[in-house]
Design a protein around this motif. Structure first.
Motif, PDB file in Angstrom:
ATOM      1  N   GLY A   1       0.900  -1.228   0.017  1.00 30.28           N
ATOM      2  CA  GLY A   1      -0.121  -0.006   0.019  1.00 30.28           C
ATOM      3  C   GLY A   1       1.021   1.115  -0.082  1.00 30.28           C
TER       4      GLY A   1
ATOM      5  N   TYR B   1      -4.259  -2.911  -3.836  1.00 36.84           N
ATOM      6  CA  TYR B   1      -4.533  -1.638  -3.474  1.00 36.84           C
ATOM      7  C   TYR B   1      -4.341  -0.631  -4.682  1.00 36.84           C
ATOM      8  CZ  TYR B   1      -2.414  -3.082   1.178  1.00 36.84           C
ATOM      9  OH  TYR B   1      -2.068  -3.265   2.223  1.00 36.84           O
TER      10      TYR B   1
ATOM     11  N   GLU C   1      -0.585  -7.247   5.581  1.00 30.92           N
ATOM     12  CA  GLU C   1      -0.549  -6.332   4.735  1.00 30.92           C
ATOM     13  C   GLU C   1      -0.049  -6.307   3.317  1.00 30.92           C
ATOM     14  OE1 GLU C   1       2.721  -4.993   7.066  1.00 30.92           O
ATOM     15  OE2 GLU C   1       1.042  -5.760   7.538  1.00 30.92           O
TER      16      GLU C   1
END
Length: 130
Positions: free
Chosen positions: A68, A120, A88
């Motif tokens: 991200g 993302y 993540e």
């Protein structure tokens, strides 16, 4: 962000012994491996909870990662290289050699609710004109 670690390997005339002990940052609850991959792309997800450690036992492959904030590519081409992927880390595996075996150690048992398949969004970079 994903990070590569070197696994401790002992080498002598008899061959190599690589140890996975006290190096992954989680208790291992699941082990799986991917092999016989054609030119397909595997993965394409991140997780809510699961941390993973990826090791290409034979052959090679590439893991593209996006947390991200930053995008990276890691080439796994030695059984003493271990890529730690955090929840993540949206990742895709590609570029598998014909003989590649990618083993993955996971911190959680399989749970379809733990997977996030949407990548993302591309980040817009602001340009400052002077």
């Amino acid at each position: 962000m994903a990070c590569l670690i070197n696994l401790k390997t002992f080498t002598d005339a008899r061959g190599n012994l690589t140890v996975i002990e006290k190096v992954v940052p989680f208790d291992i609850k699941r082990i799986f491996y991917i092999y016989g991959v054609d030119n397909s792309v595997r993965g394409g997800h991140r997780h809510h909870r699961t941390v993973q450690a990826a090791i290409c036992l034979t052959g090679h492959c590439v893991i593209a990662n996006d947390n991200g904030q930053e995008k990276q590519e890691f080439v796994l081409n030695s059984p003493d290289k271990c890529l730690i992927l955090h929840p993540e880390d949206w990742h895709q595996m590609h570029g598998f050699s014909e003989n590649a075996i990618l083993m993955v150690l996971a911190s959680e048992f399989f749970d379809p609710e733990d997977y996030i398949y949407d990548p993302y969004p591309d980040r817009i970079r602001e340009l400052t004109l002077t």
